[in-house]
Design an enzyme around this catalytic site. Sequence first.
Site, PDB file in Angstrom:
ATOM      1  N   HIS A 105       3.711  -2.222   3.079  1.00 50.00           N
ATOM      2  CA  HIS A 105       3.756  -0.875   2.497  1.00 50.00           C
ATOM      3  C   HIS A 105       5.061  -0.686   1.739  1.00 50.00           C
ATOM      4  O   HIS A 105       6.133  -0.820   2.336  1.00 50.00           O
ATOM      5  CB  HIS A 105       3.614   0.185   3.599  1.00 50.00           C
TER       6      HIS A 105
ATOM      7  N   ASP B  11       0.806  -1.217   0.000  1.00 50.68           N
ATOM      8  CA  ASP B  11       0.000   0.000   0.000  1.00 50.68           C
ATOM      9  C   ASP B  11       0.847   1.279   0.000  1.00 50.68           C
ATOM     10  O   ASP B  11       2.012   1.261   0.394  1.00 50.68           O
ATOM     11  CB  ASP B  11      -0.868   0.053   1.265  1.00 50.68           C
TER      12      ASP B  11
HETATM   13 ZN    ZN Z   1      -2.394   3.002   3.488  1.00 49.03          ZN
END
Ligand code: ZN
Length: 489
Positions: free
Chosen positions: A452, A310
Amino acid sequence: MRKNLLLPSLILLGSLALTAACAGGPSGTESGQGGATASSGPAIDDQGIDPAKINGLDIVTDSSEHGSCPYATSYPAVPGADAMAAAMRKDVQQRLATFLGTNDGAQATDCGGGSGSRSGQELNISHQFLIASGDVLGVRLSTLDRGAAGDGLATRTYWYDGAAKAYRTPPGLVADGARESFIAALKKDLEGQEGVDAGQLDEVFGDPAAQTAVLDDVAFGTDGGMRVSFDRGDVGVPAGGRYAVAFSKETITPWLSAFGKRAQQQAMHPSGTLDLGATGAPEEPVPTHRASGEDTTDCTKVKCVALTFDDGPAVPEAATLLNHLAQYKARVTFFTVGQNVAAHPELVRAEAKAGHEVGNHSWNHPDLTRLTPEQIRYQLNRTSEAIKNATGEAPTLFRPPYGAMDAKVKAATTLSPVLWDVDTEDWKYRDAAKVAQTVIAKTEPNDVVLMHDIHPTSVAAVPEILRTLTARGYHFVTVSHLRTTLAPR
Ligand code: ZN
């Protein structure tokens, strides 16, 4: 009505299209236009600036993914304008430290009071390019701090003068000799607005430090007019919301500094390319991996896992990650943030070409459950559009920031939501070994794993994850592939 009640909701849309939408008018009566823009969705992209054309641009992004500590910050670092990036970094770090309660020097990724203690709070700092052409760079940062006083919305513009190689604050747009006339005109206009306290104006504009603090959002419209915006409570009663004063081109031009005149010119007639005279390092090469045909993995027969990344794409992490994944022919899903897609479409294109899936993670990472349906649509539609522009294909999946979702969010989009089974908390633990261990220890067949790709430590964990899980018989597939092959037939 000269009050500016619609602006906060407009700003929440993330685009901060207010300059384009409002500065054209000769006065402060912008609420009608603001409403029109808010309802018309992602029509105006700032002032037509394409951040992908800014050489060497780095969007500095940080965020958590926990509803217990929701923050997301971003600011652009443009080669050649280091002093301006430093000013933005300082402001962002200060606001984040205040939000996290770590002004005492505690680790920045700690959530101060601990999880569960900040329900109702959220910090979001997003950016918007105002001017990026010739030797003028102008950026606005919008801070939404739902835990702060007032409505928690603060905006600030930053300017860089490429000719003088100098960072400028907004008052630098006005000539020193014209400061008095400019302030007098500002006060006069504000005094005519409902809810403005003349005593407060004298206090604010009578003190040089207070004056500089309050004159922190000044920008030009494409018609050469100037717009000065004030945060809630700065010049009027808090109930009045944000206030603004707009000067026509004719009024403001005689008061501008030499830099202000150049900024005004670039706002009206952008040269198209930004040149701050930076010699800069060469651009990072974009990986050119190609997917080897359709993925035929049958997740009903073999062990599958869907790794998801992400908040990107980020430089240089995205390229490094793509190279790691190619080594193992692994396919993953990226939940990209629109403002990063706009800055680096070439990386998103490379992700798609390599056989990965590109999903939508909103434009600037707000808690969607706190937005209106219109704002939710704006966040998701603008991002889907940026992804489609980059890859040729619109996404079908979205991941709500912080995993925050409710019936309102679901109803606002046709995108299919994706949460996760394994949370690495990699945004908190910037430790590659720990991230790798967490994934390896927790992953079970057909899990969706949350990571991430804005953190180098998370990207550095990937080779160990791929190596170990491959040895255990796992296949790395996209979320859509996982869902399709597992769907009952
Ligand atoms: Zn996020």
